[in-house]
Design a protein around this motif. Sequence first.
Motif, PDB file in Angstrom:
ATOM      1  N   ASP A  85       0.812  -1.217   0.000  1.00  0.00           N
ATOM      2  CA  ASP A  85       0.000   0.000   0.000  1.00  0.00           C
ATOM      3  C   ASP A  85       0.848   1.270   0.000  1.00  0.00           C
ATOM      4  OD1 ASP A  85       1.051  -0.290   2.519  1.00  0.00           O
ATOM      5  OD2 ASP A  85      -0.799   0.194   3.587  1.00  0.00           O
ATOM      6  N   GLU A  86       2.143   1.126  -0.222  1.00  0.00           N
ATOM      7  CA  GLU A  86       3.020   2.303  -0.207  1.00  0.00           C
ATOM      8  C   GLU A  86       2.743   3.192  -1.416  1.00  0.00           C
ATOM      9  OE1 GLU A  86       7.689   3.326   0.732  1.00  0.00           O
ATOM     10  OE2 GLU A  86       6.825   1.360   1.084  1.00  0.00           O
ATOM     11  N   THR A  87       2.772   4.487  -1.193  1.00  0.00           N
ATOM     12  CA  THR A  87       2.493   5.440  -2.261  1.00  0.00           C
ATOM     13  C   THR A  87       3.791   5.930  -2.897  1.00  0.00           C
ATOM     14  OG1 THR A  87       2.581   7.402  -0.833  1.00  0.00           O
ATOM     15  CG2 THR A  87       0.462   6.229  -0.989  1.00  0.00           C
ATOM     16  N   ALA A  88       3.649   6.523  -4.075  1.00  0.00           N
ATOM     17  CA  ALA A  88       4.809   7.081  -4.762  1.00  0.00           C
ATOM     18  C   ALA A  88       5.452   8.179  -3.922  1.00  0.00           C
ATOM     19  CB  ALA A  88       4.393   7.624  -6.127  1.00  0.00           C
ATOM     20  N   VAL A  89       4.636   8.982  -3.270  1.00  0.00           N
ATOM     21  CA  VAL A  89       5.168  10.057  -2.427  1.00  0.00           C
ATOM     22  C   VAL A  89       6.003   9.468  -1.297  1.00  0.00           C
ATOM     23  CG1 VAL A  89       4.563  11.896  -0.803  1.00  0.00           C
ATOM     24  CG2 VAL A  89       3.346  11.703  -2.982  1.00  0.00           C
ATOM     25  N   GLU A  90       5.504   8.411  -0.660  1.00  0.00           N
ATOM     26  CA  GLU A  90       6.231   7.804   0.456  1.00  0.00           C
ATOM     27  C   GLU A  90       7.557   7.210  -0.001  1.00  0.00           C
ATOM     28  OE1 GLU A  90       2.471   6.409   3.293  1.00  0.00           O
ATOM     29  OE2 GLU A  90       3.180   5.102   1.659  1.00  0.00           O
ATOM     30  N   LEU A  91       7.554   6.532  -1.149  1.00  0.00           N
ATOM     31  CA  LEU A  91       8.790   5.901  -1.626  1.00  0.00           C
ATOM     32  C   LEU A  91       9.820   6.940  -2.044  1.00  0.00           C
ATOM     33  CD1 LEU A  91      10.497   3.506  -2.382  1.00  0.00           C
ATOM     34  CD2 LEU A  91       9.244   3.331  -4.538  1.00  0.00           C
ATOM     35  N   LEU A  92       9.416   7.924  -2.825  1.00  0.00           N
ATOM     36  CA  LEU A  92      10.354   8.964  -3.260  1.00  0.00           C
ATOM     37  C   LEU A  92      10.869   9.764  -2.065  1.00  0.00           C
ATOM     38  CD1 LEU A  92       8.546  10.244  -6.482  1.00  0.00           C
ATOM     39  CD2 LEU A  92      10.522   8.719  -6.360  1.00  0.00           C
ATOM     40  N   THR A  93      10.000  10.008  -1.109  1.00  0.00           N
ATOM     41  CA  THR A  93      10.421  10.718   0.104  1.00  0.00           C
ATOM     42  C   THR A  93      11.478   9.920   0.852  1.00  0.00           C
ATOM     43  OG1 THR A  93       8.268  11.810   0.329  1.00  0.00           O
ATOM     44  CG2 THR A  93       9.632  11.673   2.304  1.00  0.00           C
ATOM     45  N   ALA A  94      11.313   8.596   0.912  1.00  0.00           N
ATOM     46  CA  ALA A  94      12.310   7.748   1.595  1.00  0.00           C
ATOM     47  C   ALA A  94      13.653   7.820   0.881  1.00  0.00           C
ATOM     48  CB  ALA A  94      11.806   6.309   1.640  1.00  0.00           C
ATOM     49  N   MET A  95      13.647   7.855  -0.446  1.00  0.00           N
ATOM     50  CA  MET A  95      14.893   7.932  -1.209  1.00  0.00           C
ATOM     51  C   MET A  95      15.590   9.274  -0.973  1.00  0.00           C
ATOM     52  SD  MET A  95      13.816   6.220  -4.847  1.00  0.00           S
ATOM     53  CE  MET A  95      13.352   4.484  -4.948  1.00  0.00           C
ATOM     54  N   VAL A  96      14.810  10.340  -0.989  1.00  0.00           N
ATOM     55  CA  VAL A  96      15.380  11.668  -0.745  1.00  0.00           C
ATOM     56  C   VAL A  96      15.922  11.753   0.684  1.00  0.00           C
ATOM     57  CG1 VAL A  96      14.842  14.122  -0.531  1.00  0.00           C
ATOM     58  CG2 VAL A  96      13.953  12.822  -2.482  1.00  0.00           C
ATOM     59  N   ALA A  97      15.163  11.221   1.625  1.00  0.00           N
ATOM     60  CA  ALA A  97      15.593  11.254   3.029  1.00  0.00           C
ATOM     61  C   ALA A  97      16.894  10.488   3.224  1.00  0.00           C
ATOM     62  CB  ALA A  97      14.503  10.675   3.924  1.00  0.00           C
ATOM     63  N   GLN A  98      17.042   9.361   2.522  1.00  0.00           N
ATOM     64  CA  GLN A  98      18.280   8.593   2.637  1.00  0.00           C
ATOM     65  C   GLN A  98      19.451   9.371   2.050  1.00  0.00           C
ATOM     66  OE1 GLN A  98      18.747   6.056   4.399  1.00  0.00           O
ATOM     67  NE2 GLN A  98      20.811   5.440   3.786  1.00  0.00           N
ATOM     68  N   SER A  99      19.212  10.066   0.951  1.00  0.00           N
ATOM     69  CA  SER A  99      20.260  10.887   0.339  1.00  0.00           C
ATOM     70  C   SER A  99      20.730  11.977   1.293  1.00  0.00           C
ATOM     71  CB  SER A  99      19.742  11.506  -0.962  1.00  0.00           C
ATOM     72  OG  SER A  99      20.700  12.374  -1.515  1.00  0.00           O
ATOM     73  N   THR A 100      19.796  12.711   1.861  1.00  0.00           N
ATOM     74  CA  THR A 100      20.172  13.804   2.757  1.00  0.00           C
ATOM     75  C   THR A 100      20.804  13.265   4.041  1.00  0.00           C
ATOM     76  OG1 THR A 100      17.894  13.854   3.612  1.00  0.00           O
ATOM     77  CG2 THR A 100      18.448  15.392   1.841  1.00  0.00           C
TER      78      THR A 100
END
Length: 364
Positions: A198-213
Motif C-alpha cells: 500500500d506504499e504510495t509514490a510520495v512515500e517511496l520517493l520521500t524515503a529515497m530523498v531522506a536517505q540521500s540527505t
Amino acid sequence: MDLPDTRSDGSRRRRRLRRRRALVAIVAALAVIGGGTWAAWGTLGPVVAHFTESGDWDGSGTGSVDVKVASGDTGRAIGRTLVDAGVVKTQNAFVSAAQAQPKFSGIQPGTYRLKEHMSGTAAVALMLDPSAKVTTKLTIPEGLRAEQVYALIEKNTSIADADVRAALANPAALGLPASANGNVEGYLFPATYDVDPDETAVELLTAMVAQSTKVMADLGVTPEQMHDVVVEASIAQKEARSAEDMTRVTRVLDNRMAIGMNLQLDSTVSYAVNSSNVVTTTAEQRATDSPWNTYLHPGLPAGPISNPGADALRAALAPADGPWLYFVTVNLETGETRFATTIEEHNANVALFQQYLREHPEGK
C-alpha cells in the motif's frame, strides 16, 4: 524486536486467584437462585463465559489479512495491531507465543500476509515464514538517472508511473533540500528499499530523498556545499568505476575549473541530449546549447546527471591530490581509466581508447 513481559510471577498469581474467586462467587450465586431460570442465566451466563472462555483461538485461521509492522514496534504493539485486524483474539495470546519463540526477536518491519482467527502460536509461526512477508525489495543501483529509477519502480512495485509523475508535480512534499531546486535528480539515493503493497509514490520517493540527505549529513556535507557536491558526485559516478578513480575524476574537475578550463565531459552532453551512451558523443551533440553541455559552458553543469552513491559523494568532498587535467577510460570492460597532466599524455591515452573501440566495435 522487544517483547517485554511487564507482569511479575506474583502479579500473575494474584490475577489468577482473583478470577477463581470471582468464578466461585458466580457459582454460589447460581446455587442460591436454586435451579436457576432462563432469566437468571441470561444475566449471569455472559459473565461466566467471560471468566471461562479462552483468550486464544485454535488453529491456523482462514482467509487473508495484510498487517504492517512498523520500525520500532514492540511485541505488544504488534499484538495490538493483530487484534485490531482480527488475526489473533487477544494481545496476551500473541505476546505469550512470541516470547516462547526466540527467533521472533529478529522480526523485521514490513507487511505480512496472515489469516483471520489464528492462534497466537500460529500467527507467530507464519510471521517467521519468509513467504508471509509481502514487502517488495526494490534495489536502485548507483549512477542511474531519475527516469531510470522511475522505470524500476514501475517494473518492480505496484506503484504506477502515473503516480510517480503525480508525486513529482509536488516536489515540496518529497522533502527535497533547497539545493535540489525542486528536481529529484541526484537525490534518489541508490540503495535497497522495502516497499509495502500500500506504499504510495510520495512515500517511496520521500524515503529515497531522506536517505540521500541522511548520507550527506553523515558525511558532513553542509547545505551550502550540497549542490556542487551532488553535481560532482553524479559526474564521478558516471565517469569512473572504482572509488579511487572517482576521487581522481573530481580532482580533474576541480583542477580544470581552477584555471578556467571547460570540463568538456561527454557524460554531461549525453545527459543533455538524453542519450544512453555516456562514453562518446557526436560533434552535433557537443554543439547542443544546453546548461548541461560542458563543452560549451564553463563550470559545472546546471544540475546532477545521475544519482550518486556514498563513494562518489566522498570523492566530491575529498578529491585525491594530483595535478591531472585529463582522464579517459581506455577499457570499457575493465573500467581502466588513465589520468594525465599534459595534452600529449592525454592524446596517447585517447589513442589507446580508440584502439579499444576498433577492437570492440560493439562497445561504442
